[in-house]
Design an enzyme around this catalytic site. Structure first.
Site, PDB file in Angstrom:
ATOM      1  CD  GLU A 122      -2.830   0.615   2.561  1.00  0.00           C
ATOM      2  OE1 GLU A 122      -3.369   1.637   3.001  1.00  0.00           O
ATOM      3  OE2 GLU A 122      -2.863  -0.487   3.145  1.00  0.00           O
ATOM      4  NE  ARG A 143       2.802  -7.843  10.961  1.00  0.00           N
ATOM      5  CZ  ARG A 143       2.243  -7.205   9.925  1.00  0.00           C
ATOM      6  NH1 ARG A 143       1.247  -7.737   9.256  1.00  0.00           N
ATOM      7  NH2 ARG A 143       2.674  -6.026   9.558  1.00  0.00           N
ATOM      8  CE  LYS A 178       2.671   0.182   5.044  1.00  0.00           C
ATOM      9  NZ  LYS A 178       2.263  -0.069   3.660  1.00  0.00           N
TER      10      LYS A 178
HETATM   11  P1  ATP Z   1       2.166  -2.123   8.031  1.00  0.00           P
HETATM   12  O1  ATP Z   1       1.709  -2.891   9.213  1.00  0.00           O
HETATM   13  O2  ATP Z   1       3.604  -1.739   8.097  1.00  0.00           O
HETATM   14  O3  ATP Z   1       1.282  -0.986   7.680  1.00  0.00           O
HETATM   15  P2  ATP Z   1       0.947  -3.493   5.856  1.00  0.00           P
HETATM   16  O4  ATP Z   1       0.675  -4.942   5.887  1.00  0.00           O
HETATM   17  O5  ATP Z   1      -0.200  -2.601   5.972  1.00  0.00           O
HETATM   18  O6  ATP Z   1       2.109  -3.182   6.861  1.00  0.00           O
HETATM   19  P3  ATP Z   1       1.396  -3.343   3.066  1.00  0.00           P
HETATM   20  O7  ATP Z   1       1.974  -2.237   2.298  1.00  0.00           O
HETATM   21  O8  ATP Z   1      -0.028  -3.668   2.882  1.00  0.00           O
HETATM   22  O9  ATP Z   1       1.727  -3.063   4.565  1.00  0.00           O
HETATM   23  O10 ATP Z   1       2.280  -4.642   2.874  1.00  0.00           O
HETATM   24  C1  ATP Z   1       2.687  -5.162   1.642  1.00  0.00           C
HETATM   25  C2  ATP Z   1       3.009  -6.610   1.819  1.00  0.00           C
HETATM   26  O11 ATP Z   1       4.017  -6.776   2.793  1.00  0.00           O
HETATM   27  C3  ATP Z   1       1.799  -7.397   2.290  1.00  0.00           C
HETATM   28  O12 ATP Z   1       1.705  -8.582   1.556  1.00  0.00           O
HETATM   29  C4  ATP Z   1       2.095  -7.663   3.727  1.00  0.00           C
HETATM   30  O13 ATP Z   1       1.534  -8.864   4.131  1.00  0.00           O
HETATM   31  C5  ATP Z   1       3.614  -7.711   3.755  1.00  0.00           C
HETATM   32  N1  ATP Z   1       4.120  -7.319   5.070  1.00  0.00           N
HETATM   33  C6  ATP Z   1       3.890  -6.178   5.741  1.00  0.00           C
HETATM   34  N2  ATP Z   1       4.476  -6.182   6.946  1.00  0.00           N
HETATM   35  C7  ATP Z   1       5.113  -7.382   7.042  1.00  0.00           C
HETATM   36  C8  ATP Z   1       5.913  -8.012   8.050  1.00  0.00           C
HETATM   37  N3  ATP Z   1       6.162  -7.399   9.205  1.00  0.00           N
HETATM   38  N4  ATP Z   1       6.399  -9.236   7.789  1.00  0.00           N
HETATM   39  C9  ATP Z   1       6.148  -9.850   6.624  1.00  0.00           C
HETATM   40  N5  ATP Z   1       5.412  -9.325   5.638  1.00  0.00           N
HETATM   41  C10 ATP Z   1       4.897  -8.104   5.840  1.00  0.00           C
HETATM   42 MG    MG Z   2      -1.791  -3.637   4.286  1.00  0.00          MG
END
Ligand code: ATP
Ligand code: MG
Length: 563
Positions: free
Chosen positions: A39, A263, A273
């Site tokens: 995102e 994760r 984020k």
């Molecule tokens: P955040 O919690 O930092 O906002 P998010 O999941 O909202 O993370 P996205 O931009 O949607 O962030 O993530 C893109 C990809 O990275 C998704 O497939 C998500 O599952 C993966 N991802 C995000 N954080 C992690 C993590 N800590 N470990 C492994 N994969 C992750």
């Molecule tokens: Mg997300």
């Protein structure tokens, strides 16, 4: 034995590799297609790198491809600055995508899918407020209640949905919901939201839309449009999977499959984020790329290499259960790599002046290996002269028994130079030591008659007239507790106040003058260092990437009572 274990580890597949191999063997797919779906609402962090290595790595291993898909369905938080940084970070990590897509590219198609579900009697427009919808949802143990708008006929729903799109309603006035089962034990099946009204400007579609699809409706359908074979996400999406499958089945479109892994959580930091954005916006750090941040850009600026981050991602493996990984493993990985590639340099942080009283020549240049770990190492020239700096703490006037470095009457070896002996301690009126008078052993340098003479310690040094200065930034963990996000109160209360220490002027050997961004350095006995972007013609700035050993772990142990 250790080798066998290592081979065993190399052979065993993670559970996703097993699934892919089985799918390929069964002929379910000719080749696999994965996607990385960030995102664009922040910079990528080390957690994302886990997902990147997994998605791109799987495709690479099995001859497939990976799409980069920006999941830009929320117009409010997204920004093109983030899009650019995400692309730069993925490339820096060493991966290239087959296609660059945006979920917003599919807005028209997704809209048509939604109309199709309405026509099939599987979606309806609900006028209930957000609170009313939440109230009617029930609880995991109690069934929900049907919205009074649930029984609207197809024609009315179609008209209302078109009016939603046409901008006839205000934010929150209506939503589109899937019509599934208000009594389902899976809360995500209780008529989940598909569309909401948001009169907001989108970074790509501008003002073309005022309705935006919800994650659950957008994500799976985007996967299907792209014909993603293995859609890998984190564990919190396990309960969403039946809904992911339901939409695909009801629309009768390409059957992408969702798989979940744990994760990455890392101690002494936060990996969200939203929280990282707070640190940036409230000035706790200098920006997304502050070298203390767990972002890819922060790690890069600090001197981490793509190799070290990929090694880390591989070492932690692909788990199916949540866990908290020790940040010292990440530090171990960067040391592993930097030890192999870093150029050795001598830099004195806290200088003590030495006068080599029996050294009569003006200067001489000695040769020293750039990297003893590299069989093909180059050499640099190191100036030696009558006046040198060593570290204050490499000298003790009244040393305890086990102090092996310099003290009155004792000898040490100066790295790549001579053995010196301390003859006299010179002090000012207040009793402070101002310099040491030493004598050197002319035959003690490499190749000389006394070159094999045993001394207890070798220390680093620089020649004062040749020294150049540089600013050095020493970093420690950004938080002083292991899991700041799960402590009482605000996570920012746990910020480590000593996470940055700046040395305005360290003294370096002149070979460091031409420091480059494509070179990593080991300052002998000090750690690994990397040129910072704040450097200028007048002043070099170095970031400490890591110490040479896990000093933090040692400190922690010291605090604990001995068993
Ligand atoms: P955040 O919690 O930092 O906002 P998010 O999941 O909202 O993370 P996205 O931009 O949607 O962030 O993530 C893109 C990809 O990275 C998704 O497939 C998500 O599952 C993966 N991802 C995000 N954080 C992690 C993590 N800590 N470990 C492994 N994969 C992750
Ligand atoms: Mg997300």
């Amino acid at each position: 034995m250790a080798d066998e274990i290592k081979k065993e580890e190399e052979k065993s597949l993670n559970f996703l590799e097993e699934i892919v191999e089985e799918d390929l063997a069964a002929g379910r797919y000719k080749s696999i297609l994965t996607r990385f779906p960030p995102e664009p609402n922040g910079y990528l962090h080390i957690g994302h790198s886990k997902s990147i290595v997994l998605n791109f790595g799987l495709a690479r291993k099995y001859g497939g491809k990976t799409n980069l898909r920006f999941d830009d369905t929320n117009p409010v938080t997204e920004d093109t600055e983030y899009v650019e940084s995400i692309k730069a970070d993925i490339r820096w990590l060493g991966f290239e995508w087959a296609n660059e897509f945006y979920a917003s590219d599919y807005f028209e198609q997704l809209y048509l899918f939604a109309e199709e579900l309405i026509r099939k009697g599987l979606a309806y427009v609900d006028d209930s407020s957000a609170e009313a919808i939440a109230r009617m949802k029930g609880t995991p143990t109690e069934p929900g209640t049907a919205s009074p708008f649930r029984t609207r006929d197809v024609e009315t729903n179609l008209q209302l949905f078109r009016d939603m799109r046409a901008g006839k309603y205000k934010d929150g006035e209506k939503v589109l919901r899937a019509k599934i089962d208000m009594a389902s034990s899976n809360m995500h099946f209780r008529d989940p939201l598909m569309y909401r009204i948001k009169h907001a400007h989108h970074h790509r579609t501008g003002d073309a839309w005022c309705i935006y699809p919800m994650y659950d409706f957008a994500h799976g359908q985007s996967d299907s449009i792209e014909k993603i074979t293995h859609s890998i996400c984190t564990l919190e999406f396990v309960p969403h999977r039946p809904l992911y499958d339901w939409f695909i089945e009801k629309l009768d479109i390409f059957p992408s499959h969702q798989y979940e892994f744990a994760r990455l959580n890392l101690n002494y930091t936060v990996l969200s984020k939203r929280k990282l954005l707070q640190l940036v916006n409230e000035g706790h750090v200098s920006g997304w790329d502050d070298p203390r941040m767990p972002t890819i850009s922060g790690l890069r600026r600090r001197g981490y290499t793509p190799e070290s981050i990929r090694l880390f991602a591989e070492k932690i493996g692909v788990a199916k259960r949540e866990n908290l990984i020790d940040v010292s493993l990440l530090e171990f990985c960067v040391r592993e790599h930097l030890n192999k590639i870093a150029s050795r340099r001598m830099v004195v942080f806290d200088p003590l002046k030495i006068v080599v009283s029996n050294y009569e020549q003006p200067e001489e240049w000695l040769s020293s290996e750039d990297n003893p770990e590299d069989p093909g190492t180059t050499h640099r020239q190191l100036p030696f002269s009558r006046e040198l700096y060593i570290e204050q703490d490499d000298f003790m006037e009244n040393p305890p028994k086990k102090f092996f470095r310099l003290s009155p009457g004792q000898k040490v070896r100066l790295k790549s130079a001579y053995i010196i002996q301390c003859d006299e301690v010179v002090k000012d009126a207040s009793g402070k030591i101002t310099e040491l008078r030493c004598s050197y052993l002319p035959e003690s340098k490499s190749g000389g008659a006394q070159s094999n003479m045993k001394v207890q310690a070798t220390i680093h040094w620089v020649s004062i007239p040749h020294a150049i200065t540089a600013e050095v930034r020493l970093y420690d963990r950004l938080f002083r507790v292991e899991d700041p996000a799960n402590e009482a109160g605000d996570f920012k209360e746990y910020i480590n106040p000593d996470s940055l220490q700046v040395l305005q002027a360290a003294y370096a050997e002149p070979a460091l003058r031409n420091a480059k961004f494509d070179e990593h350095y080991q300052f002998l006995r000090k750690g690994y260092f990397y040129l910072d972007k704040d450097s200028s013609e007048e002043k070099m700035v170095f970031n400490r990437t890591s110490t040479l050993r896990d000093t933090w772990a040692k400190e922690q142990r010291k605090d604990r009572p001995n068993p």
